[in-house]
Design an enzyme around this catalytic site. Sequence first.
Site, short mmCIF file in Angstrom:
data_model
loop_
_atom_site.label_atom_id
_atom_site.label_comp_id
_atom_site.label_asym_id
_atom_site.label_seq_id
_atom_site.Cartn_x
_atom_site.Cartn_y
_atom_site.Cartn_z
N LYS A 79 36.24 54.82 38.82
CA LYS A 79 37.25 55.28 37.85
C LYS A 79 37.35 54.21 36.76
O LYS A 79 37.56 53.02 37.04
CB LYS A 79 38.58 55.45 38.55
CG LYS A 79 39.55 56.38 37.89
CD LYS A 79 40.73 56.61 38.84
CE LYS A 79 41.74 57.56 38.28
NZ LYS A 79 42.96 57.57 39.13
O1 G3P Z 1 46.07 59.86 38.95
C1 G3P Z 1 46.91 59.32 38.00
C2 G3P Z 1 48.33 59.55 38.39
O2 G3P Z 1 48.56 58.94 39.60
C3 G3P Z 1 49.36 59.10 37.43
O3 G3P Z 1 50.54 59.67 37.85
O4 G3P Z 1 52.96 59.97 38.01
O5 G3P Z 1 51.98 57.68 37.59
O6 G3P Z 1 51.93 59.41 35.81
P1 G3P Z 1 51.93 59.16 37.28
#
Ligand code: G3P
Length: 233
Positions: free
Chosen positions: A83
């Site tokens: 990633k």
């Molecule tokens: O895969 C990326 C994701 O985990 C981001 O999520 O909720 O931190 O914006 P968030």
Amino acid sequence: MRLFIDTGSVAEVEEIAAWGVLSGATTNPSLLAKEEGDPGDAIKRICELVDGDVSAEVVSRDVDSMVAEGRALRTLHENVIVKVPFSAAGLEATRILVSEGHKVNMTLVFSATQALLTAEAGASYISCFMGRLDDISINSADVVREIVETLRGGRDGFYTAQVLAASMRHPEHVVTAARLGCEVATVPGKVLKQMLNHPLTSAGIDKFEADWKSRPEFAQWLQGLVQAQTTHA
Ligand code: G3P
């Protein structure tokens, strides 16, 4: 659309992989930093549990270090996908890693222009963060729709990169991603559990059970059937 789990928690993957609905997993530095123990062990165990692509993220910002970290992460397990955060350096690192046969998930993509560059660099997955767009009052569905349409319409189907909807904050994000044609959504365990729930399902199960119990001889009959099958197996 395939479902991945978005987590750094082995325990969470152990629990939810048993449902039989996961095709992969994504981790990121923030998710892994919440967990105890060695991150490499966690990534390897998650790979064993989901039997699909598992993204593990580089953290450096210069090309050489990103490539070095990507190569190193790939040694953890054959299912590891590197990633890489979106940037000019990230695109260059992606092209190098892909030319060496490594698959890349480019993350932190928030626009169709970034998605086009990501696809041209050869990434296998383009991670678009829906929740974080909504957080700043940009309609995430509009952005995801534009990304999907741009890639599917472009260069006569040349692009093979898959659109991976991330930052899923609630079940409706997941449904929207599927309806818009995303190939994958990566979903936190909490949201996957919310997706199970419907009041009519629990009420229906309770009623089936109560009605069946009102006929004790039926319960005995089913128990006998199960026992006979177990004996013959
Ligand atoms: O895969 C990326 C994701 O985990 C981001 O999520 O909720 O931190 O914006 P968030």
